[in-house]
Design an enzyme around this catalytic site. Structure first.
Site, mmCIF file in Angstrom:
data_model
loop_
_atom_site.group_PDB
_atom_site.id
_atom_site.type_symbol
_atom_site.label_atom_id
_atom_site.label_comp_id
_atom_site.label_asym_id
_atom_site.label_seq_id
_atom_site.Cartn_x
_atom_site.Cartn_y
_atom_site.Cartn_z
ATOM 1 C CD GLU A 1 -12.245 -0.589 -0.615
ATOM 2 O OE1 GLU A 1 -11.150 -1.040 -0.252
ATOM 3 O OE2 GLU A 1 -13.207 -0.469 0.167
ATOM 4 N NE ARG B 1 -3.526 -2.282 2.629
ATOM 5 C CZ ARG B 1 -4.715 -2.223 3.197
ATOM 6 N NH1 ARG B 1 -5.119 -1.115 3.787
ATOM 7 N NH2 ARG B 1 -5.516 -3.254 3.184
HETATM 8 C C1 B12 Z 1 -10.439 1.810 12.759
HETATM 9 C C2 B12 Z 1 -9.541 0.766 12.135
HETATM 10 C C3 B12 Z 1 -8.974 1.075 10.905
HETATM 11 C C4 B12 Z 1 -9.126 2.421 10.220
HETATM 12 C C5 B12 Z 1 -8.034 3.333 10.797
HETATM 13 C C6 B12 Z 1 -8.298 4.791 10.594
HETATM 14 C C7 B12 Z 1 -7.161 5.553 11.147
HETATM 15 N N1 B12 Z 1 -6.355 6.085 10.304
HETATM 16 O O1 B12 Z 1 -6.982 5.603 12.353
HETATM 17 C C8 B12 Z 1 -8.864 2.021 8.747
HETATM 18 C C9 B12 Z 1 -10.186 1.567 8.165
HETATM 19 C C10 B12 Z 1 -8.281 3.082 7.853
HETATM 20 C C11 B12 Z 1 -7.968 0.819 8.956
HETATM 21 C C12 B12 Z 1 -7.027 0.393 8.041
HETATM 22 C C13 B12 Z 1 -6.293 -0.765 8.189
HETATM 23 N N2 B12 Z 1 -6.415 -1.668 9.160
HETATM 24 CO CO1 B12 Z 1 -7.416 -1.391 10.760
HETATM 25 N N3 B12 Z 1 -8.518 -1.389 12.277
HETATM 26 C C14 B12 Z 1 -9.328 -0.480 12.795
HETATM 27 C C15 B12 Z 1 -10.010 -1.033 14.056
HETATM 28 C C16 B12 Z 1 -11.397 -1.494 13.672
HETATM 29 C C17 B12 Z 1 -10.119 -0.087 15.244
HETATM 30 C C18 B12 Z 1 -8.828 0.594 15.642
HETATM 31 C C19 B12 Z 1 -9.188 1.707 16.596
HETATM 32 O O2 B12 Z 1 -9.288 2.842 16.200
HETATM 33 N N4 B12 Z 1 -9.483 1.345 17.865
HETATM 34 C C20 B12 Z 1 -9.831 2.290 18.886
HETATM 35 C C21 B12 Z 1 -8.568 2.764 19.628
HETATM 36 C C22 B12 Z 1 -8.972 3.692 20.746
HETATM 37 O O3 B12 Z 1 -7.962 1.599 20.174
HETATM 38 P P1 B12 Z 1 -6.526 1.042 19.702
HETATM 39 O O4 B12 Z 1 -6.181 1.543 18.375
HETATM 40 O O5 B12 Z 1 -6.530 -0.425 19.910
HETATM 41 O O6 B12 Z 1 -5.520 1.693 20.769
HETATM 42 C C23 B12 Z 1 -5.713 1.493 22.138
HETATM 43 C C24 B12 Z 1 -4.991 0.248 22.719
HETATM 44 O O7 B12 Z 1 -4.549 -0.672 21.728
HETATM 45 C C25 B12 Z 1 -3.890 0.775 23.547
HETATM 46 N N5 B12 Z 1 -2.566 0.928 22.961
HETATM 47 C C26 B12 Z 1 -2.187 1.240 21.708
HETATM 48 N N6 B12 Z 1 -0.878 1.374 21.631
HETATM 49 C C27 B12 Z 1 -0.373 1.134 22.848
HETATM 50 C C28 B12 Z 1 0.921 1.130 23.347
HETATM 51 C C29 B12 Z 1 1.137 0.846 24.683
HETATM 52 C C30 B12 Z 1 2.521 0.820 25.220
HETATM 53 C C31 B12 Z 1 0.056 0.554 25.555
HETATM 54 C C32 B12 Z 1 0.266 0.245 26.963
HETATM 55 C C33 B12 Z 1 -1.238 0.559 25.036
HETATM 56 C C34 B12 Z 1 -1.443 0.852 23.695
HETATM 57 O O8 B12 Z 1 -4.349 2.059 23.911
HETATM 58 C C35 B12 Z 1 -5.067 2.638 22.821
HETATM 59 C C36 B12 Z 1 -6.037 3.671 23.322
HETATM 60 O O9 B12 Z 1 -6.969 3.067 24.195
HETATM 61 C C37 B12 Z 1 -9.072 -2.240 14.420
HETATM 62 C C38 B12 Z 1 -9.737 -3.431 15.099
HETATM 63 C C39 B12 Z 1 -10.271 -3.136 16.466
HETATM 64 N N7 B12 Z 1 -9.476 -2.754 17.430
HETATM 65 O O10 B12 Z 1 -11.458 -3.251 16.657
HETATM 66 C C40 B12 Z 1 -8.532 -2.643 13.046
HETATM 67 C C41 B12 Z 1 -7.166 -3.302 12.886
HETATM 68 C C42 B12 Z 1 -6.177 -2.663 13.853
HETATM 69 N N8 B12 Z 1 -6.794 -2.994 11.502
HETATM 70 C C43 B12 Z 1 -6.159 -3.969 10.926
HETATM 71 C C44 B12 Z 1 -5.655 -3.941 9.583
HETATM 72 C C45 B12 Z 1 -4.998 -5.205 9.081
HETATM 73 C C46 B12 Z 1 -5.776 -2.811 8.781
HETATM 74 C C47 B12 Z 1 -5.344 -2.684 7.332
HETATM 75 C C48 B12 Z 1 -4.025 -3.331 6.928
HETATM 76 C C49 B12 Z 1 -6.457 -3.071 6.375
HETATM 77 C C50 B12 Z 1 -6.882 -4.464 6.365
HETATM 78 N N9 B12 Z 1 -6.078 -5.421 5.969
HETATM 79 O O11 B12 Z 1 -8.011 -4.677 6.627
HETATM 80 C C51 B12 Z 1 -5.281 -1.172 7.196
HETATM 81 C C52 B12 Z 1 -3.892 -0.656 7.605
HETATM 82 C C53 B12 Z 1 -3.576 0.654 7.053
HETATM 83 C C54 B12 Z 1 -2.278 1.105 7.600
HETATM 84 N N10 B12 Z 1 -1.310 1.347 6.775
HETATM 85 O O12 B12 Z 1 -2.093 1.199 8.795
HETATM 86 C C55 B12 Z 1 -6.036 -5.170 11.809
HETATM 87 C C56 B12 Z 1 -4.635 -5.484 12.320
HETATM 88 C C57 B12 Z 1 -4.439 -6.974 12.253
HETATM 89 C C58 B12 Z 1 -3.453 -7.627 13.087
HETATM 90 N N11 B12 Z 1 -2.662 -6.924 13.896
HETATM 91 O O13 B12 Z 1 -3.392 -8.856 13.008
HETATM 92 C C59 B12 Z 1 -7.109 -4.884 12.913
HETATM 93 C C60 B12 Z 1 -6.807 -5.452 14.293
HETATM 94 C C61 B12 Z 1 -8.444 -5.481 12.371
HETATM 95 C C62 B12 Z 1 -8.375 -6.971 12.147
HETATM 96 N N12 B12 Z 1 -8.706 -7.787 13.136
HETATM 97 O O14 B12 Z 1 -8.021 -7.401 11.065
HETATM 98 N N13 B12 Z 1 -8.192 0.230 10.160
#
Ligand code: B12
Ligand code: B12
Lengths: 136, 486, 486, 136
Positions: B171, B100
């Site tokens: 897409e 990408r």
């Molecule tokens: C929204 C989302 C997107 C949006 C992101 C928009 C944007 N620019 O922010 C879009 C649609 C663009 C997207 C794209 C992609 N995504 Co996405 N996305 C999500 C989703 C649904 C939610 C993430 C989110 O915003 N959560 C809410 C926030 C508040 O939580 P968080 O990010 O987890 O962070 C919290 C904690 O993790 C923690 N945390 C984070 N970092 C750290 C560090 C430390 C030290 C600590 C203590 C805590 C901590 O604290 C944070 C705040 O509370 C997740 C799945 C999920 N979680 O439900 C997938 C997910 C992260 N995405 C994923 C993927 C693969 C992608 C894509 C590659 C597309 C794809 N293949 O489908 C692309 C990647 C693009 C890129 N280059 O990064 C995967 C990752 C897979 C994996 N790791 O095995 C996930 C898990 C979905 C899945 N199950 O497939 N995504």
């Protein structure tokens, strides 16, 4: 208590911005000085920022699954740059797929991280741990 | 750089093409005429656009997963499993993140490491590194039409290889694959790159091969007000049609309030038609895609099934042409094939079970759709005005001015001044407009809705509300209430 | 036997009670005054009625599973698991089939065999054989209120033991626990038996202990038109109130068409209120229960999650006070505790996520509710007329005449002449009225709806349609179409 | 083909009537003579009906989970009553809970059933098998 400086950012080619923005907001709210590098941060950028601000910890996020590749070597680079023993925390969705977290944790500890966190780690845990890790 | 919403000339296009095909060794295998012949050999029932058109006619909602792994044989197995066991109607090929970002060397490392470790070390399928022939091996091995899904700001070479590789749908868009997916790419650049993609597909169209194009509707997937994502979808549809695209699927990511969701699809479809017609693209076919909840998911798999099912239900009640399906592993990582099939089957049950029910003509839906359309009109009029009639120029200036503004976007070209929050019924409203040019009446409407919530929750309207809303669905709620408020 | 809708006299009741308590050895442990004292010691937050009343006030929908196993320690473990891991708000104790048919010896064999083999050989918890003290062990071990759920035509001794055993809610009724559950029990008899149950609860009420009572809404769970099940619920509510019951939860089993489902709950609640008030029972508290799909389920677990989630969503959008939850094992057998918790968690996600959304006041819902209420009025007027003002008598005569007629019922006291089928939108209509006394206008309405479907499917209205509808949800559809029709 | 007579019914204290009504309807539709005993049928009732009508097969349904207890001994009683080798089919939700069907089948075969069917057996299978089992 003196104000602690934290570097935050999402490593590699990862563009997940939501958690990053919220972590930055919440850490500031909790009294830290936050230097937020945003998404798509290279290892060098973390290190430069930490040197520049004399930071107390680096919080690395990796959501998109390439965490293992992206994080490899960060500890060595920190050491080389003179950031001796700086707390290096990593969290998010660190690997591809649903894997046993104990295994994942082990791999990241071996890479030199101070602590690795599983998906869905709450802000409360993040803040509490950062307070502990940056205490003198 | 000077961008214009105007069909690329053959001279410009083919000059650029020469460079594009040299970006990576696999580019040299692309031969347009041979690819047209190959595409023509694909049977109608394996063509994306044909299957969508049939669904529009039947009033059914098709189901499609996301899926992609590093190794191509495993990728084929995965997709076969999803169409057989998962009953998917349409198949994806989700591209990995290195591809990408045009980091093909790192993608190659990922492929190699995956071969070594036997685990997929990439978060998607590196189609570009594999090239035309392996792509054809993938697309020809399956019964259903296959689409490339990614998030690539500069997808020119990927488009060349994908379409020559037998994919029949593609897409993305210059806005929707930039702002949510990158940090430093200017909008001029990505619009230009996507004009290339669209023009290429226009050329296929002119050669008698119709490829379906789908702007990425949900953007950041996080509290995006429908008027914003709908406006972006309409702009990308118009830009695509300008380059000769004849088949578009406009999309939307579920917000969770059923009335608002159905209204969003209703207004999306009718506004896309209206503007395409206005630009005289009356022969462009339109279908719609509804994305199940795109924000943070619950960790628990059963709870995730609840979220997935509600998304499927909303898609069907909105009469979307297809629904993009999540999996019970969403919160944790890329799903196993079993988890992926599980999400599909839950969705399939509802897609067929609710087929006879439609909410499109409910008075509450019509009223909500009127609001969304009024908002879209405000935004699109301003884009037109800024661009002095040119929507490509207008779009660039609109992002600069914050007239188009996407919440939680990583891009530095996005203003990030608009702040959304849910109202008391869970509909997404605008807490602070930034420079989104809504009429006074509409601004007041949003304010009233959020004041209502603030009063109910006995707290001021603030960013904390937004943060609470971001976590809400993961914690089991739609509206992020403070502790103690039901 | 001569039945009357009239409060049982103390003389009659206590004479009967003497016999009842001798039906099985565990009866001798029941002491009314001691039981009243015990019930009064149960904290308010563990009382069923209190929790329901709070939910009515908050506008929330509580979730409740079905569950019961042969061995009591395992039963306690099971219920603990369902409230902790499954997040159940209300707990059940589902009674086994031998107990339901007063075959206490066979129940004992089942208990003994279960001990021997270590597998639960009974399809529920044999509360009666266990007696008051073990019941108290169960109910006191849990944080949430517990209800007895069964299907027992003659539940007199079971009621005695259950209420003395600390249960604070009791399901059933003289119609709803007869017609769907038995073959040879006359309605006179079961109404009389349930007058006993209701009078007993009336006595507790008079002694200061309020026990919640719940007529079993879904009946056979198979294509029951809402007007029929609603009419039965209103009758049972009136009969219960006549004996002094002050807290009723009227119920309904999901049909699958959202508008009809919401309308059914709306009309059920308002008609129950109307008739209770008319009989001067203005102090009776009313709540509602929505049963997730009660007919045949898909074999596939993911598809079952789809059905479960849609049931939860409909319950919440209808603002039912509680929803009875199915499990992904439904089509196969009594669920494991994990499967049971899984159904609960999917439902909980939707119960909390959709809490702010209500469909009760949609014009389409109001229109459908008007129809249901008009149908109920036709039926209840006739019951009243047949009974010359006495609803107990009227009910007996109504079943004899087929004025009340429940599809697919096993009872020989049910006429089985009415035939239901789904219309083109999946709402349940009446294909052939039998002797259900609908007005001409209403008969015509149903006919038109089914003619519409017949025309669409290009086949005649017939029993084959009904058969197709019975299988539909198991096969992934709501309306059972012939092959080739979408 | 001569018309075959089938006894149908739901055994024990089981009141599940829907499948029973539909099986009876479908078998009649498929050309069988059906004697449907309805729900809550005792072992004796099946046997009496089979003797009385000189039936070609008995189709036992059990849905509610007590099938194992209810069906035990039916084959012996048939033999004693002179219904030698009459095809004895059983289907529905035969046992309590989700169990491995191979195990369940084995138990019912040991009880003397000609064939036992898992949950969700289609009408097509039922009809086809009955035709096969009642062929001369
Ligand atoms: C929204 C989302 C997107 C949006 C992101 C928009 C944007 N620019 O922010 C879009 C649609 C663009 C997207 C794209 C992609 N995504 Co996405 N996305 C999500 C989703 C649904 C939610 C993430 C989110 O915003 N959560 C809410 C926030 C508040 O939580 P968080 O990010 O987890 O962070 C919290 C904690 O993790 C923690 N945390 C984070 N970092 C750290 C560090 C430390 C030290 C600590 C203590 C805590 C901590 O604290 C944070 C705040 O509370 C997740 C799945 C999920 N979680 O439900 C997938 C997910 C992260 N995405 C994923 C993927 C693969 C992608 C894509 C590659 C597309 C794809 N293949 O489908 C692309 C990647 C693009 C890129 N280059 O990064 C995967 C990752 C897979 C994996 N790791 O095995 C996930 C898990 C979905 C899945 N199950 O497939 N995504
Ligand atoms: C509707 C229903 C009810 C209704 C029944 C109304 C009525 N009188 O008919 C009500 C609500 C009253 C009810 C009550 C109970 N039920 Co119930 N019920 C169901 C349900 C949801 C559907 C049954 C149905 O009608 N299916 C549609 C028909 C067409 O299919 P069928 O019955 O399976 O029959 C077909 C096939 O099995 C096959 N077949 C049947 N017999 C035979 C024989 C042969 C030889 C062959 C080849 C094929 C064959 O062909 C039939 C026609 O296609 C099932 C679960 C499910 N299947 O989804 C539970 C289910 C059967 N019930 C169950 C139970 C436990 C009960 C209760 C004890 C209550 C409780 N604990 O919850 C009571 C029992 C009362 C009693 N004494 O019998 C359990 C049985 C558990 C087990 N075996 O482990 C089930 C499986 C639900 C569950 N998973 O817990 N039930």
């Amino acid at each position: 208590m003196e104000t602690k400086t934290i570097i935050t950012g999402v490593i590699g080619a990862d563009a997940h911005a939501v958690g990053n923005k919220i972590i930055a907001f919440a850490l500031e709210d909790a009294g830290f000085k936050v230097v937020n590098l945003g998404v798509m941060v290279s290892q060098e950028e973390y290190i430069d920022a930490a040197l520049e601000t004399n930071a107390d910890a680096i919080v690395v996020s990796s959501l998109y699954g390439h965490g293992e590749i992206d994080c490899n070597g960060l500890r060595q680079k920190c050491e080389e740059a003179g950031l001796k023993n700086i707390p290096l925390l990593v969290g998010g969705n660190l690997v591809v797929g649903k894997q046993d977290f104990a295994e994942v944790e082990k791999r990241f500890m071996e890479m030199g991280f101070t602590k690795a966190y599983p998906p869905g780690t709450s802000l409360e845990t993040t803040i509490a741990d950062l307070k502990a890790f940056t205490e003198n | 750089m000077e961008i214009k919403n105007q069909k690329l000339s053959n001279d410009d296009f083919f000059a650029e093409r020469k460079e594009v095909l040299q970006q990576w060794p696999t580019g040299k295998d692309v031969d347009f005429d041979e690819a047209v012949a190959y595409q023509k050999s694909i049977p109608a029932k394996k063509r994306f656009g044909v299957k969508l058109e049939q669904a529009v006619k039947d009033g059914t909602t098709l189901i499609q997963p996301r899926a992609g792994v590093a190794l191509y044989k495993e990728h084929i197995e995965l997709l076969k499993y999803l169409e057989d066991e998962g009953e998917a109607d349409l198949l994806p090929t989700t591209i990995d993140s290195y591809t990408r970002l045009n980091r093909y060397k790192e993608a190659q490392v990922g492929i190699d490491k995956s071969f070594e470790t036997g685990r997929s070390m990439l978060n998607g399928f590196p189609a570009l590194n594999y090239g035309v022939h392996i792509c054809r091996e993938v697309t020809s091995a399956l019964k259903s039409p296959v689409q490339v899904r990614h998030g690539t700001p500069d997808a020119r070479l990927l488009t060349e290889i994908s379409i020559a590789g037998g994919f029949t749908s593609y897409e993305g868009g210059g806005i929707s694959y930039n702002i949510p997916y990158s940090k430093n790419f200017s909008i001029e650049h990505t619009i230009a790159h996507w004009q290339y993609t669209d023009r290429l597909i226009g050329l296929y169209e002119e050669a008698g091969v119709s490829i379906n194009r789908e702007p990425f509707g949900p953007l950041t997937g996080t509290l995006v007000p429908p008027c914003i994502s709908n406006a972006v979808a309409v702009i990308e549809a118009v830009l695509a049609a300008t380059q000769g695209v004849k088949d578009v699927t406009v999309g939307y990511g579920q917000c969770g309030n059923l009335i608002q969701d159905v209204a969003a699809i209703r207004s999306l479809e009718s506004m896309t038609r209206k503007y395409l017609d206005q630009f005289s693209f009356t022969d462009v076919r339109i279908s719609t895609v509804f994305h199940q909840w795109m924000g943070g998911f619950p960790q628990d798999e059963s709870k995730s099934f609840g979220v997935i099912s509600w998304g499927a239900a909303a898609a069907v009640l909105a009469k979307a042409t297809k629904v993009i399906v999540k999996t019970p592993h969403e919160a944790v990582g890329i799903p196993t094939k079993e988890a992926n099939a599980a999400g599909l089957k839950a969705s399939k049950q509802l897609a067929s079970m609710l087929q006879q029910q439609s909410f499109c003509d409910m008075p509450a839906v019509i009223a909500e759709a009127e609001i969304i359309m009024a908002e879209m009109t405000c935004i699109l009029n301003k884009v037109e005005e800024l661009g002095k009639g040119d929507w490509a120029k207008g779009t660039v200036l609109a992002f600069e001015a914050g007239v188009l503004d996407i919440p939680f976007a990583p891009s530095k070209y996005n203003a990030g001044k608009m702040m959304p929050a849910r109202d008391n019924n869970g509909a997404i409203r605008i807490l602070s407009c930034g420079n989104i040019p809504l009429s006074n009446e509409l601004v007041l409407f949003h304010k009233q809705k959020l004041d209502e919530r603030a009063a109910y929750e006995n707290r001021a309207v603030s960013f904390q509300m937004v943060v609470d809303d971001v976590y809400a669905i993961g914690k089991g709620f739609l509206v992020g209430r403070p502790n103690g408020v039901k």
